[in-house]
Design a protein around this motif. Structure first.
Motif, short mmCIF file in Angstrom:
data_model
loop_
_atom_site.label_atom_id
_atom_site.label_comp_id
_atom_site.label_asym_id
_atom_site.label_seq_id
_atom_site.Cartn_x
_atom_site.Cartn_y
_atom_site.Cartn_z
N LEU A 33 7.94 -9.71 1.71
CA LEU A 33 7.07 -10.23 2.76
C LEU A 33 6.82 -9.19 3.84
N VAL A 34 7.83 -8.37 4.14
CA VAL A 34 7.62 -7.28 5.09
C VAL A 34 6.50 -6.36 4.60
N VAL A 35 6.55 -5.99 3.33
CA VAL A 35 5.53 -5.12 2.75
C VAL A 35 4.16 -5.80 2.76
N CYS A 36 4.12 -7.06 2.35
CA CYS A 36 2.84 -7.77 2.28
C CYS A 36 2.21 -7.97 3.65
N LEU A 37 3.01 -8.31 4.64
CA LEU A 37 2.46 -8.50 5.98
C LEU A 37 1.99 -7.18 6.58
N ALA A 38 2.78 -6.12 6.38
CA ALA A 38 2.35 -4.81 6.87
C ALA A 38 1.08 -4.37 6.15
N GLY A 39 1.02 -4.59 4.84
CA GLY A 39 -0.18 -4.23 4.09
C GLY A 39 -1.39 -5.04 4.49
N SER A 40 -1.17 -6.33 4.78
CA SER A 40 -2.28 -7.18 5.22
C SER A 40 -2.84 -6.69 6.55
N TRP A 41 -1.95 -6.35 7.46
CA TRP A 41 -2.40 -5.83 8.76
C TRP A 41 -3.17 -4.53 8.59
N TRP A 42 -2.62 -3.60 7.81
CA TRP A 42 -3.24 -2.29 7.64
C TRP A 42 -4.61 -2.40 6.98
N THR A 43 -4.70 -3.21 5.94
CA THR A 43 -5.98 -3.34 5.24
C THR A 43 -7.01 -4.06 6.09
N ALA A 44 -6.58 -5.00 6.93
CA ALA A 44 -7.53 -5.66 7.83
C ALA A 44 -8.04 -4.69 8.88
N GLU A 45 -7.13 -3.88 9.42
CA GLU A 45 -7.54 -2.90 10.42
C GLU A 45 -8.53 -1.89 9.85
N ASN A 46 -8.39 -1.58 8.58
CA ASN A 46 -9.26 -0.59 7.94
C ASN A 46 -10.36 -1.23 7.10
N GLU A 47 -10.49 -2.57 7.20
CA GLU A 47 -11.53 -3.32 6.50
C GLU A 47 -11.54 -3.07 5.00
N ASP A 48 -10.34 -2.94 4.46
CA ASP A 48 -10.18 -2.80 3.02
C ASP A 48 -9.88 -4.18 2.46
N TRP A 49 -10.93 -4.98 2.30
CA TRP A 49 -10.74 -6.41 2.03
C TRP A 49 -10.26 -6.71 0.63
N GLU A 50 -10.59 -5.88 -0.34
CA GLU A 50 -10.10 -6.14 -1.69
C GLU A 50 -8.58 -6.01 -1.76
N ARG A 51 -8.04 -4.96 -1.14
CA ARG A 51 -6.58 -4.81 -1.11
C ARG A 51 -5.96 -5.85 -0.17
N HIS A 52 -6.70 -6.25 0.84
CA HIS A 52 -6.21 -7.30 1.74
C HIS A 52 -5.95 -8.59 0.95
N LEU A 53 -6.86 -8.92 0.05
CA LEU A 53 -6.66 -10.10 -0.78
C LEU A 53 -5.44 -9.94 -1.68
N LEU A 54 -5.23 -8.75 -2.21
CA LEU A 54 -4.08 -8.52 -3.09
C LEU A 54 -2.77 -8.74 -2.34
N PHE A 55 -2.68 -8.23 -1.13
CA PHE A 55 -1.47 -8.46 -0.33
C PHE A 55 -1.31 -9.94 -0.01
N GLY A 56 -2.42 -10.63 0.19
CA GLY A 56 -2.36 -12.07 0.43
C GLY A 56 -1.85 -12.82 -0.77
N TYR A 57 -2.31 -12.45 -1.97
CA TYR A 57 -1.81 -13.09 -3.18
C TYR A 57 -0.30 -12.85 -3.33
N GLY A 58 0.12 -11.63 -3.02
CA GLY A 58 1.55 -11.33 -3.10
C GLY A 58 2.35 -12.18 -2.14
N ALA A 59 1.87 -12.32 -0.90
CA ALA A 59 2.57 -13.15 0.09
C ALA A 59 2.61 -14.61 -0.34
N LEU A 60 1.50 -15.09 -0.91
CA LEU A 60 1.47 -16.47 -1.38
C LEU A 60 2.52 -16.70 -2.46
N GLY A 61 2.58 -15.80 -3.42
CA GLY A 61 3.57 -15.93 -4.49
C GLY A 61 5.00 -15.90 -3.96
N LEU A 62 5.26 -15.02 -2.99
CA LEU A 62 6.61 -14.92 -2.43
C LEU A 62 6.99 -16.20 -1.69
#
Length: 233
Positions: A33-62
């Motif tokens: 969850l630490v990795v997914c939340l950090a990745g979600s923040w980073w991808t949102a800040e950089n508008e990398d929405w495809e990877r943002h969704l991937l981190f979201g799927y990971g967080a959901l599964g966890l």
């Protein structure tokens, strides 16, 4: 007869013994969850929405896995073993107010239990609301369930997603400050046991651990469910 110097004495079994308190699945969820939340923040800040969704799927599964593991997992992972009522929380807060070291708790202490529940709820809200976002709102790609609701609901969920992450960041920051406070003020290191799974401050019988095979089966089922949601929704 001259007693040996302290440096030459063999350590006692009690001083060298550490109990296994956290199983591997709990630790994987925590740091995942630490990795997914950090990745979600980073991808949102950089508008990398495809990877943002991937981190979201990971967080959901966890989160889904952790909720299920809280019912069928190891002793310290089960909600019934650490979720306590207001009286237990107040008693723990009184312990914190007393000077000196804090007695060791096997697993989450009553205040930590509240943090676990709150974090799971907030991450759950984030991941579920994100499933309904669509291009033109926060994302420029379509989330899996974006077509299931109307424009008004989508915009409302977008606000929930945006403000929810701000609240989640505040709770995570408070969680980090609390962990550091326990280490500095109460001499209880809560971070190392979550890395190693073992706690040298605990005494008594070790908590029972669920078999890793159970976690593997459960993890595979959760991963398959998240994949099916993304693929077929």
């Amino acid at each position: 007869m001259i007693a040996p110097a302290d440096s030459e004495r063999s350590p006692s079994p009690t001083s060298e013994r550490s109990l296994r308190v956290w199983d591997l699945p709990v630790r994987v969820v925590h740091w995942g969850l630490v990795v997914c939340l950090a990745g979600s923040w980073w991808t949102a800040e950089n508008e990398d929405w495809e990877r943002h969704l991937l981190f979201g799927y990971g967080a959901l599964g966890l989160v889904v896995f952790r909720v299920a593991w809280g019912m069928v997992g190891s002793e310290t992972a089960r909600f019934r073993s650490f979720v306590r009522g207001p009286a237990a929380v107040l008693a723990h807060l009184r312990e914190l107010a007393r000077p000196g070291p804090l007695p060791a708790h096997p697993g989450h202490n009553p205040a930590g239990a509240l943090a676990v529940i709150l974090l799971l709820l907030l991450v759950g809200v984030q991941t579920l609301s994100g499933l309904f976002l669509s291009g033109g709102d926060l994302l420029v790609v379509e989330a899996p369930l974006s077509g299931w609701v109307g424009t008004y609901v989508t915009r409302w969920l977008g606000d929930v997603h945006e403000w929810g992450f701000t609240l989640l960041q505040a709770v995570v920051a408070l969680h980090i400050v609390a962990a550091l406070g326990y280490a500095v003020l109460k001499r209880r290191n809560l971070i190392v046991p979550m890395l190693t799974g073992r706690d040298a401050d605990l005494q008594g019988p070790a908590p029972s651990m669920a078999p890793l095979s159970r976690a593997i089966v459960l993890g595979a089922l959760v991963a398959a469910g998240v994949w099916a949601l993304v693929r077929f929704a």
